[in-house]
Design an enzyme around this catalytic site. Structure first.
Site, PDB file in Angstrom:
ATOM      1  N   ASN A 161       1.095  -8.913  -1.296  1.00 22.61           N
ATOM      2  CA  ASN A 161       0.484  -9.798  -0.286  1.00 22.61           C
ATOM      3  C   ASN A 161       0.412 -11.296  -0.526  1.00 22.61           C
ATOM      4  OD1 ASN A 161      -1.941  -7.875  -1.903  1.00 22.61           O
ATOM      5  ND2 ASN A 161      -3.144  -9.081  -0.512  1.00 22.61           N
ATOM      6  N   CYS A 221       0.921  -1.192   0.107  1.00 27.70           N
ATOM      7  CA  CYS A 221       0.453   0.013  -0.525  1.00 27.70           C
ATOM      8  C   CYS A 221       1.050   0.727   0.095  1.00 27.70           C
ATOM      9  CB  CYS A 221      -0.702   0.206   1.164  1.00 27.70           C
ATOM     10  SG  CYS A 221      -1.783   1.449   1.672  1.00 27.70           S
TER      11      CYS A 221
HETATM   12  P1  HMG Z   1      -9.722  14.582   0.054  1.00 21.21           P
HETATM   13  O1  HMG Z   1      -7.767  14.588  -0.251  1.00 21.21           O
HETATM   14  O2  HMG Z   1      -9.799  13.689   1.333  1.00 21.21           O
HETATM   15  O3  HMG Z   1     -10.531  14.148  -1.087  1.00 21.21           O
HETATM   16  O4  HMG Z   1      -8.889  12.518  -0.489  1.00 21.21           O
HETATM   17  P2  HMG Z   1     -11.757  15.384  -0.937  1.00 21.21           P
HETATM   18  O5  HMG Z   1     -13.198  14.884  -1.103  1.00 21.21           O
HETATM   19  O6  HMG Z   1     -11.538  16.684  -0.746  1.00 21.21           O
HETATM   20  O7  HMG Z   1     -11.148  15.534  -2.622  1.00 21.21           O
HETATM   21  C1  HMG Z   1      -9.915  16.010  -3.172  1.00 21.21           C
HETATM   22  C2  HMG Z   1     -10.547  15.542  -4.764  1.00 21.21           C
HETATM   23  O8  HMG Z   1     -10.509  14.274  -5.033  1.00 21.21           O
HETATM   24  C3  HMG Z   1     -11.111  16.521  -5.456  1.00 21.21           C
HETATM   25  O9  HMG Z   1     -10.997  16.576  -7.128  1.00 21.21           O
HETATM   26  C4  HMG Z   1     -12.248  15.482  -5.850  1.00 21.21           C
HETATM   27  O10 HMG Z   1     -12.815  15.727  -6.496  1.00 21.21           O
HETATM   28  C5  HMG Z   1     -10.954  14.537  -5.999  1.00 21.21           C
HETATM   29  P3  HMG Z   1     -10.334  18.379  -7.092  1.00 21.21           P
HETATM   30  O11 HMG Z   1     -11.400  19.254  -7.117  1.00 21.21           O
HETATM   31  O12 HMG Z   1      -9.241  18.390  -6.438  1.00 21.21           O
HETATM   32  O13 HMG Z   1      -9.415  18.347  -9.129  1.00 21.21           O
HETATM   33  N1  HMG Z   1     -11.658  12.974  -5.627  1.00 21.21           N
HETATM   34  C6  HMG Z   1     -11.688  11.432  -6.171  1.00 21.21           C
HETATM   35  N2  HMG Z   1     -11.727  12.029  -7.804  1.00 21.21           N
HETATM   36  C7  HMG Z   1     -11.544  10.054  -8.188  1.00 21.21           C
HETATM   37  N3  HMG Z   1     -11.192   9.001  -7.378  1.00 21.21           N
HETATM   38  C8  HMG Z   1     -12.503   9.480  -5.837  1.00 21.21           C
HETATM   39  C9  HMG Z   1     -12.533  10.541  -5.888  1.00 21.21           C
HETATM   40  N4  HMG Z   1     -12.856  11.024  -4.175  1.00 21.21           N
HETATM   41  C10 HMG Z   1     -12.240  12.780  -4.223  1.00 21.21           C
HETATM   42  N5  HMG Z   1     -12.989   8.673  -5.856  1.00 21.21           N
HETATM   43  C11 HMG Z   1      -9.945  10.029  -0.975  1.00 21.21           C
HETATM   44  C12 HMG Z   1      -9.669  11.417  -0.200  1.00 21.21           C
HETATM   45  C13 HMG Z   1     -10.441   8.969  -0.258  1.00 21.21           C
HETATM   46  C14 HMG Z   1     -10.603  10.223  -2.311  1.00 21.21           C
HETATM   47  C15 HMG Z   1      -8.470   9.587  -0.507  1.00 21.21           C
HETATM   48  O14 HMG Z   1      -7.480   9.853   0.156  1.00 21.21           O
HETATM   49  C16 HMG Z   1      -7.994   8.663  -1.582  1.00 21.21           C
HETATM   50  O15 HMG Z   1      -7.936   8.570  -2.502  1.00 21.21           O
HETATM   51  N6  HMG Z   1      -7.338   7.456  -0.841  1.00 21.21           N
HETATM   52  C17 HMG Z   1      -6.834   6.276  -1.581  1.00 21.21           C
HETATM   53  C18 HMG Z   1      -6.008   5.497  -0.700  1.00 21.21           C
HETATM   54  C19 HMG Z   1      -5.491   4.297  -1.850  1.00 21.21           C
HETATM   55  O16 HMG Z   1      -6.363   3.945  -2.414  1.00 21.21           O
HETATM   56  N7  HMG Z   1      -4.562   3.812  -0.897  1.00 21.21           N
HETATM   57  C20 HMG Z   1      -5.095   1.854  -1.769  1.00 21.21           C
HETATM   58  C21 HMG Z   1      -6.566   1.638  -1.021  1.00 21.21           C
HETATM   59  S1  HMG Z   1      -6.234   0.870   0.293  1.00 21.21           S
HETATM   60  C22 HMG Z   1      -5.200  -0.668   0.065  1.00 21.21           C
HETATM   61  O17 HMG Z   1      -4.451  -1.189  -0.477  1.00 21.21           O
HETATM   62  C23 HMG Z   1      -4.893  -1.756   1.636  1.00 21.21           C
HETATM   63  C24 HMG Z   1      -6.035  -3.435   1.103  1.00 21.21           C
HETATM   64  O18 HMG Z   1      -5.425  -3.970   0.487  1.00 21.21           O
HETATM   65  C25 HMG Z   1      -6.482  -3.678   2.738  1.00 21.21           C
HETATM   66  C26 HMG Z   1      -5.154  -3.821   3.083  1.00 21.21           C
HETATM   67  O19 HMG Z   1      -4.013  -4.304   3.045  1.00 21.21           O
HETATM   68  O20 HMG Z   1      -4.662  -3.033   4.756  1.00 21.21           O
HETATM   69  C27 HMG Z   1      -7.591  -2.746   0.753  1.00 21.21           C
HETATM   70 MG    MG Z   2      -3.513  -4.581   1.331  1.00 22.18          MG
END
Ligand code: HMG
Ligand code: MG
Length: 302
Positions: free
Chosen positions: A249, A240
């Protein structure tokens, strides 16, 4: 010892695996990986994430990848959706399942999705509702279920708490995730027991990163508890971006080899699976991060 007689494996390589790659991986390569995995007999594939491209640039092609897949009957395709914006984009690509991702650690929740645990639940609530209204299955991940890169050890009570909150908003299945691969079997058992307070054994999966080489042991410990669903990653890809130092994984190849050796049915063709892992590893110019794949590739070469 009685083990489950059947197993469900979700290959998360295209998503969890590739999200962490610095160099762009073209959509065509991701699509080819999905095709190879389904040809190898995988019936569950976590394809991509509809997340902010600023946060995870590698997943910016989520819609393109979903559109490019030739769907195989009987295969289910899941995608990550952290909020309604992600869900609204995801729903157009008709996933079978969406994944909301919470954490058992406040610090990790902030780093990964920029909000507290309770804020994340409020964000997931409409996502879960909308998904269920669209007949899309809702899975939840609980990151840092045994340890956190920022908070250290995580108490099982935290896992129980997040499981309860996810249950309350209609999440149908939870994945207990050792995001940074620090768990050992007894700790993982405790996290699973905490999850079992709120979900049945058929609605819980294990998601073990293999950073410390414990993921197969953790899988075996969970199998002994009757947990029969696991997320694994082709060629052991991944990690991640917000969990520094965490590796991929547990390799799908290693889990399939272990299960085959235990006489547990997976429906997966190990040779074809190894070819899929080799395909993506060749593209990334590295060797598959799987002991079983390495051994079997050496055997082929010899
Ligand atoms: P934020 O900056 O707080 O979001 O991020 P916001 O709502 O303030 O929006 C900021 C900007 O992002 C805006 O765009 C939104 O439109 C855009 P701007 O106006 O600045 O141009 N935006 C998006 N764009 C596309 N798709 C979206 C989206 N949402 C907002 N869905 C947010 C909050 C959740 C979006 C951000 O923190 C994020 O995308 N995080 C994802 C991180 C991630 O993907 N991590 C890896 C996956 S989790 C993982 O790997 C764990 C797992 O495997 C299990 C484990 O191993 O633990 C599942
Ligand atoms: Mg994971």
């Amino acid at each position: 010892m009685k083990y489950p007689s059947k197993i469900k494996i979700v290959d998360v390589g295209p998503r969890d695996g590739l999200q962490n790659e610095k160099a762009p991986v073209p959509a065509a390569v991701k699509i080819e990986l999905v095709h190879r995995l389904q040809d190898a007999g995988l019936t569950e594939i976590e394809v991509t994430s509809f997340v902010s491209p600023k946060w995870v640039p590698q997943m910016a092609d989520a819609a393109e990848v979903m559109a490019g897949i030739t769907r195989k009957p009987g295969v289910r395709y899941s995608v990550l959706t952290p909020n309604m914006k992600g869900f609204e984009a995801a729903v157009l690509s008709k996933p079978d399942e969406i994944v909301v991702f919470a954490a058992a650690s406040e610090a990790f929740s902030q780093r990964n999705i920029n909000c507290s645990i309770s804020e994340s639940i409020e964000r997931f609530r409409p996502v879960a509702e909308a998904a269920r209204a669209n007949n899309i299955y809702v899975r939840g991940a609980i990151s840092c279920a045994v340890g956190c890169p920022y908070e250290g050890e995580i108490a099982p009570e935290r896992v129980a708490m997040v499981a309860r909150l996810l249950r309350e908003i209609g999440v149908q299945h939870i994945g207990v995730a050792d995001t940074i691969g620090v768990g050992t079997p007894v700790k993982v058992e405790r996290a699973m027991e905490a999850a079992l307070q709120h979900y049945g054994v058929d609605d819980i999966s294990g998601h073990f990163h293999d950073t410390y080489g414990q993921a197969l042991g953790n899988t075996l410990a969970s199998l002994q508890m009757g947990i029969w669903q696991y997320d694994t990653s082709s060629a052991g890809l991944g990690g991640c971006p917000y969990a520094k130092g965490a590796t991929g994984n547990v390799a799908t190849e290693d889990v399939v080899y272990m299960l085959q050796g235990m006489g547990i049915e997976t429906g997966i063709d190990l040779d074809k699976l190894i070819d899929a892992g080799k395909f993506i590893s060749d593209f990334l110019e590295r060797k598959p991060n799987s002991r079983a794949a390495t051994a079997l590739l050496n055997k082929r070469a010899g």
